[in-house]
Design an enzyme around this catalytic site. Structure first.
Site, mmCIF file in Angstrom:
data_model
loop_
_atom_site.group_PDB
_atom_site.id
_atom_site.type_symbol
_atom_site.label_atom_id
_atom_site.label_comp_id
_atom_site.label_asym_id
_atom_site.label_seq_id
_atom_site.Cartn_x
_atom_site.Cartn_y
_atom_site.Cartn_z
ATOM 1 N N THR A 104 0.798 -1.226 0.000
ATOM 2 C CA THR A 104 0.000 0.000 0.000
ATOM 3 C C THR A 104 0.833 1.281 0.000
ATOM 4 O O THR A 104 1.991 1.273 0.428
ATOM 5 C CB THR A 104 -0.913 0.007 1.247
ATOM 6 O OG1 THR A 104 -1.631 1.241 1.340
ATOM 7 C CG2 THR A 104 -0.091 -0.150 2.518
ATOM 8 N N TYR A 128 -2.162 0.669 10.540
ATOM 9 C CA TYR A 128 -2.325 -0.114 9.309
ATOM 10 C C TYR A 128 -1.077 0.007 8.430
ATOM 11 O O TYR A 128 -0.514 -1.005 7.980
ATOM 12 C CB TYR A 128 -3.557 0.368 8.541
ATOM 13 C CG TYR A 128 -3.624 -0.157 7.122
ATOM 14 C CD1 TYR A 128 -3.932 -1.492 6.868
ATOM 15 C CD2 TYR A 128 -3.374 0.686 6.035
ATOM 16 C CE1 TYR A 128 -3.988 -1.980 5.558
ATOM 17 C CE2 TYR A 128 -3.427 0.210 4.736
ATOM 18 C CZ TYR A 128 -3.730 -1.120 4.507
ATOM 19 O OH TYR A 128 -3.768 -1.597 3.217
#
Length: 291
Positions: A104, A128
């Site tokens: 990501t 995250y």
């Protein structure tokens, strides 16, 4: 005997797009395992599946993706996005299987003034992002032959995502407010799936050499979430009024990067990937949804 491709997290956006594309690749055998079929943090189960299936490739789409919830579920986020990725990578190495892992843009702090290259130092600003950094690190340490694809703002005609949410809100409300001061590049999961299959297919046929490492991939163009929403409104011809707001006006438990644009020179040069413009891919996705 056909080479097997194991896809984990098969019921997510990317997993479902990979399933759609798999019918085009008749020379390969696919095994799609959902989170329920194979929770990747159950390590003995992972090893048992590899012993039985003996895949030639593993595409890991499984991840803990609840960005805000991760702030209070740190251990689970790190188990799934960090330790489990390391185990998958190591098991792939043991079985001589090629490993592709999805990462990501949230591995970066969002303070850059130009697109992030793969070698830019990671500095996540939420749990995250930190858990995904750990997964990237473990994959490359335990299996240096891995390919990691970092992507951003993923959406699809499947599952819950920004495009589907905006379309629903626009059908229910007269006005919505969307953040204008966060910039990035959307990624149609179908284009990411196609790119993954192109890499595997071309390497399998020895047209390209399997070149491990970290690669960035998204659709082409730099926009804000507000620009994204405005374009969804235009394509769907929604009468809903879309208003811009600042990040400060929409606080969330987890901080978001203000700038998430990824430099994609490396994947284009290494694997001949051709990027699609974000507007074109968005139109295709919405057309698929409406049909």
């Amino acid at each position: 005997m056909k080479s097997k491709i194991l896809v984990t997290g098969a019921n997510g956006q990317l997993g479902k797009e990979l399933r759609e594309f798999s019918s085009l690749h008749t020379g390969l055998e696919f095994v799609f395992l959902s989170r329920e079929d194979l929770p990747i943090h159950q390590f003995e189960l992972v090893r048992n599946y590899f012993n039985t299936l003996k895949p030639a490739y593993c595409i890991n789409c499984a991840a803990y993706t609840a960005v805000d919830k991760a702030e209070t579920e740190k251990d689970l986020a790190f188990l799934v996005n960090g330790e489990a990725v390391g185990v998958l990578a190591a098991v792939c190495k043991e079985h001589n299987a090629k490993f592709i892992h999805i990462s990501t843009d949230y591995v970066f702090n969002g303070e850059a003034a130009y697109p992030y290259t793969e070698s830019f130092p990671t500095d996540p600003i939420n749990v995250y992002g930190a858990s995904k950094v750990e997964g990237d690190k473990q994959a490359m340490e335990l299996n240096p032959d891995s390919i990691i694809l970092r992507t951003s703002w993923v959406y699809s005609s499947f599952g819950k995502n920004f495009v589907r949410t905006m379309m629903q809100l626009m059908s229910e409300k007269d006005q919505i407010k969307v953040i204008k001061d966060q910039l990035g590049s959307p990624t149609n999961a179908a284009d990411l799936a196609e790119t993954i299959f192109n890499i595997i297919g071309l390497c399998h046929l020895q047209i390209y050499k399997w070149t491990p490492g970290i690669y960035n991939f998204s659709n082409e163009g730099i926009i804000s979430w507000y620009d994204f929403a405005k374009t969804i409104k235009e394509i769907t011809k929604s009468p809903c009024d879309v208003k811009p707001i600042s990040t400060k006006e929409y606080p969330t438990p987890a901080k978001r990067p203000v700038y998430s644009v990824l430099d994609q020179t490396k994947i284009q040069q290494t694997y001949g990937v051709k990027l699609k413009k974000w507007e074109d891919s968005l139109r295709t996705c919405i057309s698929n949804m409406q049909n």
